[in-house]
Each structure stands twice: as C-alpha cells, then as structure tokens.
Design a protein around this motif. Structure first.
Motif, PDB file in Angstrom:
ATOM      1  N   ASP A  89      49.625  43.506  82.149  1.00 49.02           N
ATOM      2  CA  ASP A  89      51.009  43.352  82.578  1.00 49.02           C
ATOM      3  C   ASP A  89      51.108  42.799  83.999  1.00 49.02           C
ATOM      4  N   VAL A  90      49.979  42.337  84.550  1.00 42.33           N
ATOM      5  CA  VAL A  90      49.974  41.695  85.868  1.00 42.33           C
ATOM      6  C   VAL A  90      49.853  40.182  85.700  1.00 42.33           C
ATOM      7  N   VAL A  91      48.816  39.780  84.981  1.00 43.88           N
ATOM      8  CA  VAL A  91      48.650  38.371  84.588  1.00 43.88           C
ATOM      9  C   VAL A  91      48.608  38.365  83.057  1.00 43.88           C
ATOM     10  N   PRO A  92      49.727  38.146  82.402  1.00 45.72           N
ATOM     11  CA  PRO A  92      49.781  38.235  80.935  1.00 45.72           C
ATOM     12  C   PRO A  92      48.750  37.350  80.243  1.00 45.72           C
ATOM     13  N   ALA A  93      48.276  37.826  79.100  1.00 43.19           N
ATOM     14  CA  ALA A  93      47.192  37.155  78.378  1.00 43.19           C
ATOM     15  C   ALA A  93      47.560  35.751  77.898  1.00 43.19           C
ATOM     16  N   HIS A  94      48.843  35.436  77.844  1.00 44.39           N
ATOM     17  CA  HIS A  94      49.199  34.108  77.337  1.00 44.39           C
ATOM     18  C   HIS A  94      48.691  32.999  78.257  1.00 44.39           C
ATOM     19  N   TYR A  95      48.415  33.338  79.524  1.00 46.36           N
ATOM     20  CA  TYR A  95      47.863  32.320  80.422  1.00 46.36           C
ATOM     21  C   TYR A  95      46.468  31.899  79.969  1.00 46.36           C
ATOM     22  N   SER A  96      45.675  32.844  79.501  1.00 47.97           N
ATOM     23  CA  SER A  96      44.339  32.501  78.996  1.00 47.97           C
ATOM     24  C   SER A  96      44.423  31.799  77.647  1.00 47.97           C
ATOM     25  N   HIS A  97      45.343  32.240  76.801  1.00 52.40           N
ATOM     26  CA  HIS A  97      45.538  31.552  75.518  1.00 52.40           C
ATOM     27  C   HIS A  97      45.923  30.086  75.756  1.00 52.40           C
ATOM     28  N   LYS A 155      52.562  29.391  92.785  1.00 55.17           N
ATOM     29  CA  LYS A 155      53.802  30.027  93.191  1.00 55.17           C
ATOM     30  C   LYS A 155      54.088  31.180  92.228  1.00 55.17           C
ATOM     31  N   VAL A 156      54.285  32.362  92.798  1.00 55.48           N
ATOM     32  CA  VAL A 156      54.497  33.565  91.986  1.00 55.48           C
ATOM     33  C   VAL A 156      55.937  34.029  92.143  1.00 55.48           C
ATOM     34  N   GLN A 157      56.586  34.307  91.026  1.00 62.80           N
ATOM     35  CA  GLN A 157      57.962  34.782  91.073  1.00 62.80           C
ATOM     36  C   GLN A 157      58.234  35.713  89.897  1.00 62.80           C
ATOM     37  N   PRO A 158      59.208  36.625  90.050  1.00 59.52           N
ATOM     38  CA  PRO A 158      59.552  37.520  88.932  1.00 59.52           C
ATOM     39  C   PRO A 158      60.083  36.711  87.758  1.00 59.52           C
ATOM     40  N   ASP A 159      59.769  37.175  86.546  1.00 58.69           N
ATOM     41  CA  ASP A 159      60.239  36.443  85.365  1.00 58.69           C
ATOM     42  C   ASP A 159      61.547  36.997  84.811  1.00 58.69           C
ATOM     43  N   PHE A 187      53.602  32.840  86.957  1.00 58.68           N
ATOM     44  CA  PHE A 187      52.720  32.063  87.815  1.00 58.68           C
ATOM     45  C   PHE A 187      52.924  30.580  87.534  1.00 58.68           C
ATOM     46  N   ASN A 188      53.344  29.862  88.564  1.00 59.41           N
ATOM     47  CA  ASN A 188      53.538  28.425  88.436  1.00 59.41           C
ATOM     48  C   ASN A 188      52.360  27.721  89.113  1.00 59.41           C
ATOM     49  N   PHE A 189      51.383  27.333  88.305  1.00 61.98           N
ATOM     50  CA  PHE A 189      50.171  26.719  88.828  1.00 61.98           C
ATOM     51  C   PHE A 189      50.412  25.251  89.164  1.00 61.98           C
ATOM     52  N   VAL A 190      49.829  24.839  90.286  1.00 67.06           N
ATOM     53  CA  VAL A 190      50.019  23.481  90.779  1.00 67.06           C
ATOM     54  C   VAL A 190      49.099  22.509  90.044  1.00 67.06           C
ATOM     55  N   GLU A 191      49.628  21.335  89.740  1.00 65.86           N
ATOM     56  CA  GLU A 191      48.791  20.254  89.231  1.00 65.86           C
ATOM     57  C   GLU A 191      48.454  19.356  90.406  1.00 65.86           C
ATOM     58  N   MET A 245      57.279  35.348 100.914  1.00 64.13           N
ATOM     59  CA  MET A 245      56.874  36.462 100.049  1.00 64.13           C
ATOM     60  C   MET A 245      57.923  37.571 100.133  1.00 64.13           C
ATOM     61  N   THR A 246      58.379  38.061  98.994  1.00 65.90           N
ATOM     62  CA  THR A 246      59.392  39.107  98.977  1.00 65.90           C
ATOM     63  C   THR A 246      58.806  40.451  99.354  1.00 65.90           C
ATOM     64  N   LYS A 247      59.685  41.366  99.728  1.00 70.44           N
ATOM     65  CA  LYS A 247      59.248  42.706 100.097  1.00 70.44           C
ATOM     66  C   LYS A 247      58.545  43.390  98.931  1.00 70.44           C
ATOM     67  N   SER A 248      59.082  43.236  97.708  1.00 72.02           N
ATOM     68  CA  SER A 248      58.467  43.879  96.542  1.00 72.02           C
ATOM     69  C   SER A 248      57.082  43.323  96.271  1.00 72.02           C
ATOM     70  N   THR A 249      56.916  41.996  96.496  1.00 71.93           N
ATOM     71  CA  THR A 249      55.590  41.394  96.294  1.00 71.93           C
ATOM     72  C   THR A 249      54.597  41.965  97.275  1.00 71.93           C
ATOM     73  N   LYS A 250      55.022  42.119  98.536  1.00 71.86           N
ATOM     74  CA  LYS A 250      54.139  42.677  99.559  1.00 71.86           C
ATOM     75  C   LYS A 250      53.706  44.099  99.196  1.00 71.86           C
ATOM     76  N   ILE A 251      54.643  44.886  98.692  1.00 67.73           N
ATOM     77  CA  ILE A 251      54.329  46.266  98.320  1.00 67.73           C
ATOM     78  C   ILE A 251      53.285  46.301  97.214  1.00 67.73           C
ATOM     79  N   ILE A 252      53.460  45.417  96.218  1.00 71.04           N
ATOM     80  CA  ILE A 252      52.494  45.347  95.113  1.00 71.04           C
ATOM     81  C   ILE A 252      51.120  44.945  95.624  1.00 71.04           C
TER      82      ILE A 252
END
Length: 266
Positions: free
Chosen positions: A214-222, A114-118, A125-129, A1-8
């Motif tokens: 802007d945290v979990v963009p709506a396109h994931y639900s679409h 797996k979460v990473q900056p885009d 968000f890279n969801f596991v199958e 986990m990156t430092k910026s992720t921990k701060i968030i």
C-alpha cells in the motif's frame, strides 16, 4: 513536499533505524566504509570483498540500492536490508562477488519522480521520461564507472538491484547506463514504461513486488513487466500474494536470486 509526506518519510526513517539497531551484528563490519567524491558531491558507500580476495583475479560486482528510509550520511543504515544474504558463508564461497551498498544523501533521491496523493489514501508516482539525473544518481553513475574499471572487476558480471526507492533507482540507472549491467532485480519499484525500450533487450530483469503493497502498489511492477516484454525483453515477475511493502524480505530469501544473477553475463 507536503507536511503529510514529511511525516510519512520521517516515520519510514525511524522504522529503518529501529530495524538496524535490532538487526545489526558485528559481521556488518565486513563491509568496508568508503566515500566516493565527484566534484563537490559525496556518496558514502560500503563495500564487501570476497573471502580470500585476490586482486589478480576478476570478480562479479553487485550494487544494492536502499529505500527512502535509509538515506543519510552515517554510512550504516543502508545495510539494514539484504546485507545478510551477501554475508552468508555458502553464498560467498559459491558466488564470490564484490558487493556495494551506496547511501543516498538525505537531500536527494535515486530517481526523478513526482509523488502525490491519488485521492484514495495511497500515493501516485509520476516517473519522468528522460531528464537529468538527480545528484545522487549522478554520483552513483560515477561510482559505478570508477569501480567498473578496477582490474579485479569482471565487466561481464555486473548486477544491480534495490528496494522501494532503490527498486525505482534500479530502473533509473539501467536507462542511464544501459550497457553496463548484465542483470537487475528491482523490488517494489517502478518506472515510466516509456523508458523500458532503452534497457529491455540489454538487461535481464527479475521483478519482485508484494500484492498487498500500500506504499508502492504492485501495479507499477506489472506495468513495467508488460512494458519490458513489449519492448522485446524477457523479464521475470514474482508477486508475493501476502506481502505488503516489505517484499524485499522474501526477495532476498529467494534461493535462486544469486544463481540467477550469476547466470547472466554481458
């Protein structure tokens, strides 16, 4: 986990705790504190029984999964969002149910992702199958199984929903145990669309998201809405045009949410 992720994540936890301190009321104590133990793992949870609970009757069972900011072991902060809906006297009288709020440990997550900056200032968000469940999900599946077999639980009326990480966890548990729940309500969540085929025809879903999230963009639900339809399901999708990540506020305020849940049976 990156430092910026921990701060968030720390900031989100502080936000949740602050909200809890300002919104907590004595009625929250109606949710009994309990702990589920499975091997060396523990899962704190709160449980609300219907008014005038009769162990000789059978009741619907609802699980609500919190977001990343409410992880811990205090067995309190997970109640900050949505619990007031289930404490509403009218709802409790018309739709008697057992409501469970489990709390994910700080060291785990409901989901394998797996979460990473885009590269554009947001998160990908890279969801596991497939794959093995996290420790928290493994414990949650165990808790569901334990409560499901209580004589006062109506196995035909079991429901699950959640927000943010809990919205993701909702999809996750549906693919882990797809034959258990009659309906589900993931809020600002997401999943690997390849998993949709596991639960699309077995569970009715009402998906919620904020268009300005802007945290979990709506396109994931679409994406999940389309994947579930493609796999033969018939999901509902509600996008709140002015909501950011806190779309759970509007979702829990939906007057038809509880009636919709109760309209579905296995």
């Amino acid at each position: 986990m990156t430092k910026s992720t921990k701060i968030i994540l720390i900031g989100m936890l502080s936000f949740a705790i602050t909200n809890l301190l300002f919104s907590q009321t004595p009625t929250i104590s109606k949710f009994e504190k309990r702990i589920f133990i499975q091997g060396s793992d523990t899962l704190p949870y709160r449980i609300l029984f219907p008014k005038n609970f009769n162990p000789n009757k059978k009741y619907a069972l609802i699980f609500v999964l919190h977001g990343i900011g409410e992880r811990g072991n205090d067995n309190e902060v997970q109640l900050v969002f949505g619990s007031k809906l289930f404490l509403n006297d009218t709802i409790r009288a018309k739709y008697p149910a057992i409501v469970v709020y489990p709390q994910c440990p700080l060291s785990s997550y409901w989901i394998n992702v797996k979460v990473q900056p885009d590269g554009l200032g947001k998160w990908k968000f890279n969801f596991v199958e497939g794959g093995e469940p996290s420790k928290a999900m493994g414990s949650l599946v165990g808790l569901v199984s334990e409560l499901r077999h209580k004589p006062y639980v109506n196995k035909r009326q079991m429901y699950v929903g959640g927000l943010s990480m809990g919205g993701m966890g909702t999809y996750e548990i549906l693919r882990r145990i797809p034959n258990v729940f009659a309906a589900a309500f993931p809020i600002c969540g997401g999943d690997n669309p390849l998993n949709a085929k596991i639960y699309a025809k077995k569970v009715s879903l009402w998906i919620f998201h904020g268009a300005k999230d802007d945290v979990v963009p709506a396109h994931y639900s679409h994406t999940m809405f389309e994947a579930i339809k493609l796999a033969g399901g018939n999901p509902k999708l509600t996008i709140y045009p002015n909501d950011g990540h806190n779309s759970w506020d509007d979702a829990f305020a939906e007057p038809n949410l509880i009636p919709w849940l109760f309209s579905h049976k296995n």
